[in-house]
Write an enzyme that holds these catalytic residues in place. Sequence first.
Site, PDB file in Angstrom:
ATOM      1  N   GLU A 108       0.853  -1.187   0.000  1.00 53.67           N
ATOM      2  CA  GLU A 108       0.000   0.000   0.000  1.00 53.67           C
ATOM      3  C   GLU A 108       0.883   1.229   0.000  1.00 53.67           C
ATOM      4  OE1 GLU A 108      -3.450  -0.264   2.408  1.00 53.67           O
ATOM      5  OE2 GLU A 108      -3.536   1.902   2.732  1.00 53.67           O
ATOM      6  N   ARG A 109       0.611   2.104  -0.952  1.00 53.46           N
ATOM      7  CA  ARG A 109       1.425   3.319  -1.132  1.00 53.46           C
ATOM      8  C   ARG A 109       2.892   2.973  -1.418  1.00 53.46           C
ATOM      9  NH1 ARG A 109      -3.125   5.290  -2.410  1.00 53.46           N
ATOM     10  NH2 ARG A 109      -4.584   5.458  -0.697  1.00 53.46           N
ATOM     11  N   GLU A 113     -10.745   4.378   9.202  1.00 54.27           N
ATOM     12  CA  GLU A 113     -10.871   3.963   7.804  1.00 54.27           C
ATOM     13  C   GLU A 113     -11.384   2.533   7.662  1.00 54.27           C
ATOM     14  OE1 GLU A 113      -7.649   6.693   5.522  1.00 54.27           O
ATOM     15  OE2 GLU A 113      -6.857   4.816   6.306  1.00 54.27           O
ATOM     16  N   ASP A 143      -2.928  14.353   7.248  1.00 55.46           N
ATOM     17  CA  ASP A 143      -2.326  13.159   6.666  1.00 55.46           C
ATOM     18  C   ASP A 143      -0.862  13.526   6.411  1.00 55.46           C
ATOM     19  OD1 ASP A 143      -1.992  10.658   5.593  1.00 55.46           O
ATOM     20  OD2 ASP A 143      -3.825  10.715   4.415  1.00 55.46           O
ATOM     21  N   GLU A 193       3.581   9.102  -1.092  1.00 56.70           N
ATOM     22  CA  GLU A 193       2.177   9.060  -1.513  1.00 56.70           C
ATOM     23  C   GLU A 193       1.702  10.422  -2.022  1.00 56.70           C
ATOM     24  OE1 GLU A 193      -0.412   7.795   1.634  1.00 56.70           O
ATOM     25  OE2 GLU A 193      -2.238   8.095   0.481  1.00 56.70           O
TER      26      GLU A 193
END
Lengths: 703, 703
Positions: free
Chosen positions: A180-181, A304, A378, A406
Site C-alpha cells: 500500500e502506497r 478507515e 495526513d 504518496e
Amino acid sequence: MVFLRRLLMLMLTVAASSSLLAEDGYELWMRYRLLPKSKQVPVSQIVCPMPTARHIKQAQTELKMGLEAMLGHSVNVVDKVTKENALLIGTPLTNEWLNELDVDLRPFNEEAFVYFPAVFRGKKVHVIVAQELEGVMYGSFWFLRQLQSGKPLPKKRYYSAPRYKLRLLNHWDNLNRSVERGYAGQSIWDWHKLPEYVDPRITDYARANASIGINGTVLTNVNANAMVLRADYILKTKAIADTLRPYGIKVYLTARFSAPIELGGLKTADPLDPQVRQWWKEKVAEIYGEINDFGGFVVKANSEGQPGPQNYGRSHADGANMIAEALEHHGGILMWRAFVYDDKTPVDRAAQAYSEFKPLDGKFLPNVIVQVKNGPIDFQPREPFSPLFGALQQTPSLMEVQVTKEYLGFATHLAYLGTMWQEALASPTRRLGKQKVLDTLTGIAGVSNIGSDRNWCGSHFDQANWYALGRLAWDPTLGAERVADEWARMTFGPAVAKPVVSMLMRSREAVVNYTGPLGLTHLMATGHHYGPGPWVNNLGRADWNPVYFHRADKDGIGFDRMSAGTLKQYAPGWQEIWGKPSTTPDNLLLWFHHVPWTHRLGSGKTVWEELVSRYTSGVSEVASMQDEWAKLKNKIDPARHSQVTEFLKIQHKEAKWWRDASIAYWQSLNGLPLPNGFAPPEHSLEFYKYLSHPYAPGNTHTG
Amino acid sequence: MVFLRRLLMLMLTVAASSSLLAEDGYELWMRYRLLPKSKQVPVSQIVCPMPTARHIKQAQTELKMGLEAMLGHSVNVVDKVTKENALLIGTPLTNEWLNELDVDLRPFNEEAFVYFPAVFRGKKVHVIVAQELEGVMYGSFWFLRQLQSGKPLPKKRYYSAPRYKLRLLNHWDNLNRSVERGYAGQSIWDWHKLPEYVDPRITDYARANASIGINGTVLTNVNANAMVLRADYILKTKAIADTLRPYGIKVYLTARFSAPIELGGLKTADPLDPQVRQWWKEKVAEIYGEINDFGGFVVKANSEGQPGPQNYGRSHADGANMIAEALEHHGGILMWRAFVYDDKTPVDRAAQAYSEFKPLDGKFLPNVIVQVKNGPIDFQPREPFSPLFGALQQTPSLMEVQVTKEYLGFATHLAYLGTMWQEALASPTRRLGKQKVLDTLTGIAGVSNIGSDRNWCGSHFDQANWYALGRLAWDPTLGAERVADEWARMTFGPAVAKPVVSMLMRSREAVVNYTGPLGLTHLMATGHHYGPGPWVNNLGRADWNPVYFHRADKDGIGFDRMSAGTLKQYAPGWQEIWGKPSTTPDNLLLWFHHVPWTHRLGSGKTVWEELVSRYTSGVSEVASMQDEWAKLKNKIDPARHSQVTEFLKIQHKEAKWWRDASIAYWQSLNGLPLPNGFAPPEHSLEFYKYLSHPYAPGNTHTG
C-alpha cells in the site's frame, strides 16, 4: 599487485554484460569505492579477538569489505595488534586489549559508541568501543561513513548515542506482496517462499538499516490481515527475525483487532471479554515461543473501516491495554495509532486525533506508545505539526512520518523529506520552556519506501529519504542539510555533493508549490492519489473529498480552523500566531484560514496572485533542478545519471500538470484572470477532469 | 596488461558489496566468462563497415562485449580486415568485403545465417553472413554461444534457419503489473512510468530473446483489459516497441472483444455491426500510426467469462475475421485462441477446442492463426497432444505452451519443460504420412515465466524453460537434451553440464509422478493452483472441480474419453492405440480410461499399486536431484548453488505433500491398504484439506 590480481579475478566472476556493470543503486549509500590516495586513512588491520560474536561479526565483515574496497589493499581481521594503524573494535568483554586504554563507558547507553585515536603499546591505533555489542556495530558503520564521505577522522574522543530508543520502519506490505502506497515494486518479504527460503536481499536490507541506526521494522500493513498471526506465518516471521537480529533489528507485526474472531473463531473481539483477552495472551505467547525478542505490535483501530474497540463501545485505551497486557511480561510494546476518525464526518479531520487521545492521556499501560501521524490531516507536503505532540503528558508518543511519497510524487518526483521532517521536529511546541516537538517523542517510525525494485526505493534519490529517516531518528538535531550532505557524498561521491545537496534542499518546497501552496492540502485524485483532483466532490464521506479541504468558492479559499476549533488544540503561543491571517505565515495561511481571493499578503500580492506565482515557481524549480542535474552528466555514472534525468522529465511534466489543472479549476470558481506574465493552463479544465489512471501504483486499499 | 588494467578500473566502478559480487542470475545464459586458453578461439577484430545499421549494431555490440570477456583481450570493431582471425559480419550490402567470398545466399530466408571459416586476402577469417540484417544478429549470438559452450566452431559451412516464422512469448501481464500465473515478481512492463521512462532491463530482455531467436512478444494478459488500446497506452506500447525493434522483436497486444463498448462507448461489440467494424479499423489504424510494424493481436473470446462473438450469436470466425480484416492491410496478424468453453458444462473439456474449431476450418481470413493450447485440458504436466493439431487443414495453427509453471510447482520446483514440449512436438499425428505435430504448426507461443525478479524467472533453473522455448521454436527437432546441454554449459559452465543436464532431463517426470501419475490431471487446489486438492468438488461448474477430472470412487479411477467421444477427434491410428486400456501407454491410462483400482498393468501391478509407487518415486527423484546438486557445491558459485539448494528443499517438502495428500484422499475412496513397503501419509486427509494458502502467487484471475 597480488591483491589487485586477486580482486580482478574475483571481479571477472562478475557479469560482463553492460547492464550489470552499470550502477543500479542496489548498494544504496554503502558504496565503497577506492579512495584517492590523499583521502585515504591508513588502516592496516582489524583487531577483533571475538570476531563471531553477535553484531561484532557483522561489524568486522562490513569493515573488512568496506576498508579493502576503499583502501585498495587487504585488511585482515586479527586477534592482536601487530601493525601500526590497527583498528581495535569491541567492548571491554570481547576485546581485552581495550582494557589497556583509558575508556570510561559508564555514561553510555547500550547502543552508543566512542571512537578515538590512541597509542597502544607504542603503535598508533584507531579505537571503536562501546558498552554493548550493538554500539560496536554502529561505530563501525560510522567509521566507514567517515572515510567514504571524505571527512577527516576526529582527533579527540567522538561520542555518539541515539536520541531515541525506537527507530522504526513501518512496512505497509500485504501478504500477497502488494505494498500500500508502495512505488518500488513488490514487498521485499516473499511470504510464499518463507520460511524455507530467505532472500539474501534481506541481509542487505539489514545492513542498510544498521548503517543508519534503524533498530526495528514492522513487517506488515497497518490495514492489517489477521492471517499473519497464524502459526505458519509466525514461522515465516521468525525466519525474517532470525536474519535481522544479528544487525540489531527487532521485528514487529501489525495486529488486526478482530483477529480473535477471524483467526480464533470467537464471536467477539470485545477487549473486555475474558475469552478475547485470553486469546491475545495465548497468541502473544505463541509468537514469543518462536521469536523471543519479538518487538510487539502496531495497531490501527477504528480508522478507515478497520475494526477496533469502539465497535464494542470500548475506548482506545481499553483496546490498547488488552493487547499491551499480553505483550507486557514478554517485554513487547504496543504502538497504537492515533490516526483515527469515527463513523461520523467530523467538524475537522485534523482535530480528530487530539480529540480522541488527549482525554485518554494517563489511561494507557506503560508499554503502550501512541503513534501520531504527522501532519494532523495526513502526510501532506506541508501541514503544521500535530497538536498531540506535547499535549500527551503521561503517554509516550512516536512520530509517524511517511517515507514513501504518496503525496509527494510517487517514485519519479525528486523530493527530499529531510527538510519536511526537520520542520516538524524542530518546531517549538510553545508548551514547556524551550520544548520542541523532538523533545516530546520516544521515537520515530517511517512508513517505508522500500520494495523489490533493484534500487530499493523506486528511484535513486528516494534512497535519501530512507537514509534521512534513520539519521534523524538517531539524532533529530542533525539538520536536514547535514544529512543530505552525508548521503550525497556516499551515494554520488564527494565531488558532486554540493549540487546534489542543493537539489535535495529545495526539492520539497518545489513539490509544495506545484501541488498545494499557501497551506492547501489533500487535493489529489481519488484512490491512488496520483495527480491533481481538487474538483473531486463525489466521495461517500465529506472529508474524503478535496473540496472539503480547500473549501474554495467564488469568493474565497481555505479551511477555517478557528471556527472548527482545531486551533485551540495547540498551545496558546501558537493560537496567537496562527489565530489571525495577518500573523499566520503564508505557507500555512489556507490551512488555518478561509480568506477572500483578494486577501493581500505581506508581499502585497493577493492570495490569487500568490497562488499562481507559487504554482509557477514550483514548475520552474523542477526545470532548474533539471539544469543542475544536466551539468553533472560527466561526473556521475551514466546509468544513474540517465535514470534521474528521465525521472526529472516526468516530474517536470507532472508538475506542470498539477499547476495547470489546479489553476484551471480555481479559475472556474473565482472567474479571475491570470496575473500578468503567467501562462494559461495548457488544456481546459474538462481535459484534466477527464484524465484517468486506474492502474497508478500503490492503491491496494481495496485489494 | 593495459587491457587488464582498464578492465580492472571498469570493474572497480562496480559494487564491492558481497551481495553484488554474488552471481544472481540476472545475466541468464549470456554469461560471458574468461575461457581457459585451451578453449579459446582466436578472434582478433570484428569487421563491420556499417556498425550502426539496425540489428548490426546490436550484433557487433554483443560480439565485442562477449568476445572481450571470453578472450580477455580487446576486440575492436573495424571497417576492414587488418589482422589474422578477423570476424567478418554482415550482409553483402552492409559489408562489401563479403562479396569477395563465395557466398550464395539465395536459398535463405530473411532470418537465416551462415557461418564459415575462410581465407580472405591471405588472412584466415571467420564469416557470419546473412541475406538480411536479422540473420546477422542471430548468427552473432550463435557464434558467441559456440565459444561460451566450449564447442568447436564448424570447419565447413554451417547454415541455420528458423523453422517457424512465429516464435513468441505471451505475457499474461496486467496493467497494474500483476502477472497471472506469474511466479517471478511483477511484470517487467512498468506501464505507469512508460512512455517517458523505459527500464534498461527491457533492453536486456530483448538481448536474451534475440539470442535464442524469439521474434515477437505479446505484452498483455489474454484475460484482456481494453484500456491497453487507449491512446495513452498506445504510446506506452510504442516505447516498448521502439526498444525491442532493434533486436528483431515485434510487439503484439491482447484485444478485449468488448473494447468497442468499454473504450469506444458503443452499445454493442457485435462483429457484424458496421459501427463495431469501423471502430476496430480506426483503432488498428491508430496503433499502426504509432507503431508501423505492430505485430497484431491475441484474442481470448468466449472462454472463462471473456466476452466474444458468441455473446451476439456469431461464430468465432465472425469475430476473428472482423479484427483480422482491420489488421490485414497493415500486415498484422490475429491469433485467436482455441482454448474455449461455452456456458454449458461440456461432456468433456478436452474435446471442446476441436468441437468448436474443426467446423470453422477454412472460414478464417488468411491472417488469422488459431492458437491451440497444449494439452487439450490445460497445461497439465502430462496430456496427449491436442487433437486440433493436424485436424485443421486450411487454417494455420500456433502451439501455445506454458513456460510459467502454473501446474509444475511454481518457481521453486525444478522442472524442465523441454522434454514435455518435445513429447508433443515430436508426436506423430497419424494423419498424413510421417507428419508430426511439429509439421502442422506455423509457430510456437510460450506463456512467459518472466518477471521483475532479479533472476527474471523466479529461479535459476526456470531460465532453462525460457531458453528452451526459443530454441525449440527456432528448431523443434533439436531435442530437449541438446537444448538442455547448451543451456547448462552457458549458465553453469561446461564442467558441470553433465549432472545439470541429468537433473533437467528427469525433472518433469518427477513432477508428473508426485502430482498426477498415470495420466491424472487437474488435481490442484482452487484458484492459485498451489498444492494438491483432488477432493475439491464444490466449485460452480462441474469441469472446474478436480473430481470431474479424476472421477474416482470406491471402485475405480480415470476419465472415460471413449464414451465422451474425445478419442474420435484423434486420427484412427491413435484411436486404435488409445482405444483400449491394454494398448494405452501407462502414462496416459487414466486420461483415456476409467478402470478399476485393481486393473492390472503390464508391470503386473494394479493401478493402485502403481499409483502409490509412482507418487513415491516422484518424491525420491527429488531427493536424488538434491544429492546430485549437493555434489556440485564447490563447482558452482555459492549464491546460485545455495538458492537452488533451498528451492530443492521446498520442492522435496511439497512433493511429499502432494504424494501424501493424494494417497490419503484415494485411500478415503477406495479403502485399500498401502502396498507393502510404502510409508503411509504423514498426516490425516483432514489435515491436508484444512491447509489454506490464500496468498499463493499468480492468482490474479479475480483481481
